[in-house]
Design an enzyme around this catalytic site. Sequence first.
Site, PDB file in Angstrom:
ATOM      1  N   ASN A 181       0.851  -1.189   0.000  1.00 26.94           N
ATOM      2  CA  ASN A 181       0.000   0.000   0.000  1.00 26.94           C
ATOM      3  C   ASN A 181       0.887   1.240   0.000  1.00 26.94           C
ATOM      4  OD1 ASN A 181       0.452   0.885   2.847  1.00 26.94           O
ATOM      5  ND2 ASN A 181      -0.396  -1.135   3.244  1.00 26.94           N
TER       6      ASN A 181
ATOM      7  N   ILE B 291      -3.568  -7.241  14.366  1.00 22.33           N
ATOM      8  CA  ILE B 291      -2.584  -7.109  15.462  1.00 22.33           C
ATOM      9  C   ILE B 291      -3.178  -6.332  16.634  1.00 22.33           C
ATOM     10  CG2 ILE B 291      -0.272  -6.247  16.052  1.00 22.33           C
ATOM     11  CD1 ILE B 291       0.381  -6.437  13.009  1.00 22.33           C
TER      12      ILE B 291
HETATM   13  O1  PMT Z   1       2.819   6.149   6.510  1.00 25.97           O
HETATM   14  P1  PMT Z   1       2.312   7.491   6.029  1.00 25.97           P
HETATM   15  O2  PMT Z   1       2.552   7.687   4.548  1.00 25.97           O
HETATM   16  O3  PMT Z   1       2.838   8.630   6.858  1.00 25.97           O
HETATM   17  O4  PMT Z   1       0.712   7.501   6.183  1.00 25.97           O
HETATM   18  C1  PMT Z   1       0.131   7.465   7.462  1.00 25.97           C
HETATM   19  C2  PMT Z   1      -1.084   6.534   7.485  1.00 25.97           C
HETATM   20  C3  PMT Z   1      -2.172   7.074   6.575  1.00 25.97           C
HETATM   21  C4  PMT Z   1      -0.693   5.118   7.063  1.00 25.97           C
HETATM   22  C5  PMT Z   1      -1.559   6.523   8.995  1.00 25.97           C
HETATM   23  O5  PMT Z   1      -1.939   7.810   9.365  1.00 25.97           O
HETATM   24  C6  PMT Z   1      -2.733   5.551   9.193  1.00 25.97           C
HETATM   25  O6  PMT Z   1      -3.882   5.891   9.027  1.00 25.97           O
HETATM   26  N1  PMT Z   1      -2.406   4.309   9.586  1.00 25.97           N
HETATM   27  C7  PMT Z   1      -3.393   3.206   9.754  1.00 25.97           C
HETATM   28  C8  PMT Z   1      -3.696   2.603   8.415  1.00 25.97           C
HETATM   29  C9  PMT Z   1      -4.658   1.432   8.527  1.00 25.97           C
HETATM   30  O7  PMT Z   1      -4.266   0.331   8.261  1.00 25.97           O
HETATM   31  O8  PMT Z   1      -5.867   1.725   8.996  1.00 25.97           O
HETATM   32  P2  PMT Z   1      -7.075   0.642   9.152  1.00 25.97           P
HETATM   33  O9  PMT Z   1      -8.268   1.496   9.361  1.00 25.97           O
HETATM   34  O10 PMT Z   1      -7.062  -0.303   8.003  1.00 25.97           O
HETATM   35  O11 PMT Z   1      -6.708  -0.165  10.451  1.00 25.97           O
HETATM   36  C10 PMT Z   1      -7.137   0.241  11.743  1.00 25.97           C
HETATM   37  C11 PMT Z   1      -6.065  -0.022  12.770  1.00 25.97           C
HETATM   38  O12 PMT Z   1      -5.850  -1.429  12.885  1.00 25.97           O
HETATM   39  C12 PMT Z   1      -4.733   0.582  12.441  1.00 25.97           C
HETATM   40  O13 PMT Z   1      -4.158   1.103  13.624  1.00 25.97           O
HETATM   41  C13 PMT Z   1      -3.907  -0.592  11.921  1.00 25.97           C
HETATM   42  O14 PMT Z   1      -2.510  -0.430  12.199  1.00 25.97           O
HETATM   43  C14 PMT Z   1      -4.505  -1.752  12.696  1.00 25.97           C
HETATM   44  N2  PMT Z   1      -4.440  -3.046  11.984  1.00 25.97           N
HETATM   45  C15 PMT Z   1      -4.997  -3.188  10.742  1.00 25.97           C
HETATM   46  C16 PMT Z   1      -4.938  -4.418  10.119  1.00 25.97           C
HETATM   47  C17 PMT Z   1      -4.302  -5.502  10.770  1.00 25.97           C
HETATM   48  N3  PMT Z   1      -4.193  -6.695  10.179  1.00 25.97           N
HETATM   49  N4  PMT Z   1      -3.756  -5.332  11.975  1.00 25.97           N
HETATM   50  C18 PMT Z   1      -3.835  -4.121  12.609  1.00 25.97           C
HETATM   51  O15 PMT Z   1      -3.347  -3.971  13.727  1.00 25.97           O
END
Ligand code: PMT
Length: 410
Positions: free
Chosen positions: A211, A308
Site C-alpha cells: 500500500n 494485530i
Molecule cells: O505512513 P504514512 O505515509 O505517513 O501515512 C500514514 C497513514 C495514513 C498510514 C496513517 O496515518 C494511518 O492511518 N495508519 C493506519 C492505516 C490502517 O491500516 O488503517 P485501518 O483502518 O485499516 O486499520 C485500523 C487499525 O488497525 C490501524 O491502527 C492498523 O494499524 C490496525 N491493523 C490493521 C490491520 C491488521 N491486520 N492489523 C492491525 O493492527
Amino acid sequence: MQLCRDKTVLLGVSGGIAAYRSCELARLLVKDGARVQVVMTEAAAELVGPLTFQALTGRPVEVGRGGKLAASGMTHIDLGRDSQLIIIAPATGNTLAKLAHGLADNLLTSSVLASTCPVLLAPAMNTRMWKNELTRRNMKILSSLKRFQVVGPASGQLACGEEGTGRMSEPAELFQASRCLLGPGSLSGRRLLVTAGPTHEPIDPVRVIANRSSGKMGYALARAARRRGARVCLISGPTSLTAPWDVELVAVETAAQMARQVSRRLAGSDVLIMTAAVADYAPSRPARKKLKKAGKNLTIELQPTTDILAAAGKRKHRPLLVGFAAETGSPLGEARRKLADKNLDMIVANDVGQAGSGFGSDDNQVHILGRGQDRVDSLPLLPKQEVAEQILDRVERLLPGRRTSSRKRG
Ligand code: PMT
C-alpha cells in the site's frame, strides 16, 4: 520546560561546511537556558566567524588550541569537567577519527578526552567519506562507548552537490537530542512500541501486495516519543526512511512478521501505537517461483491476516492502545466502531482520500477520539511531526499513575 536551564554545554564545531548550521543550534540551546561554550577547530573558524557564535552565546569563543579561557585560569581539564554535555556539530571525519583514537591535538579533542559527560556527535561529510571503511571503523569504536551518542547523518543534497548520506542532522533534532541527554523528558521511564509503514505480502519471489504508506507518520511518532525521553521500539514495514535517533528499529516485511514482533514486546510496553498500514489480506499460497505471464486472467486467493491491534485489545494484561483509522470519506463512524471493536483507548482517524493528507504526504489532518468520550478533537492540517506531538500530549494525559508494562483489564 527548559531542560537546558543552567546546564553547561560545550558546543564543539569542527571544519565542515555545515558549521554555519550550528549557529542555529547554539541559539536554540541558549534560548532554552544553557550556558554554551563554543570551541571551534581552526578549519571551522575559517568557515564561520567565531564572532557569530560569540554574539549568539554571549561568551568568547575558543579556536584551535584555545587560550582565551586559559588566561582566566581555565584549562581544557576544567572545560571538560565542567560541561554536562559536549556536542560536536558538525563532527567531521577527521575529528571523529581523532576521538576514536584518543588524540588530543586541539582544545576540542583534548576537552573530550578530559571529560566524562555524554558526547553528542553530529557527523557531517561527503557520502564517500562517510561510507569509507576507516570512518566505519571509527564510528564502530565510538558507538561502542556508552557516552558517545550519534545523531545522523541524514540523507539528501550535500554541500559538494552530490546526493547521499552525510548531511548534518537538523539543528532542531540535535537540540531535542541534547534535551534528552540533559534532563528527563515527560515520557522518561516509559516504553513505547510504535509500528509504521506498509506491509508487503508476497505473491511470488518478486511481486508483493503493498500500500502507499511511507512510514512518515509512524516515524514522526517514534521521534517525538524519544525526544520526550521514552524508550522507543519502532517496528517498521519497508520504507526509505532513516530511524530517528536512539530508537530501536525492528524491520519487518509482512503482516505476520509485524504481528510476531509486536506480540513479543507487548508485555514490556506502556503504550502501543499502531500507525502501520497493515495488509488486511495476504496471498494464501505465495508461489515459490516467479509467476509466468500466461496471457489470461490470474486469480490469487487471499486470506485475512491477523488483526494485530484487535489481538492486543483482547489481552488481559495490555498496554495503552492507540490505533489509527484510515478511511476515504468521513472517517468518524468507522473510527468509533474500530475504537470499540478493538478495545482501544484512543483512535486517530484520517481521511486518506483528502489531497495533501494521509498516505505519503508530509502533512495529516486527523480527528482524535478517546474511549468512552463523545468529544472529537478535530485538528487542522498539520505537519506529521506536529500531529505526533498532539497525539503524545493526549497519550501522556491517559498515562499518569501507570508505570511500565502491563496493566489489568477485565
Ligand atoms: O505512513 P504514512 O505515509 O505517513 O501515512 C500514514 C497513514 C495514513 C498510514 C496513517 O496515518 C494511518 O492511518 N495508519 C493506519 C492505516 C490502517 O491500516 O488503517 P485501518 O483502518 O485499516 O486499520 C485500523 C487499525 O488497525 C490501524 O491502527 C492498523 O494499524 C490496525 N491493523 C490493521 C490491520 C491488521 N491486520 N492489523 C492491525 O493492527
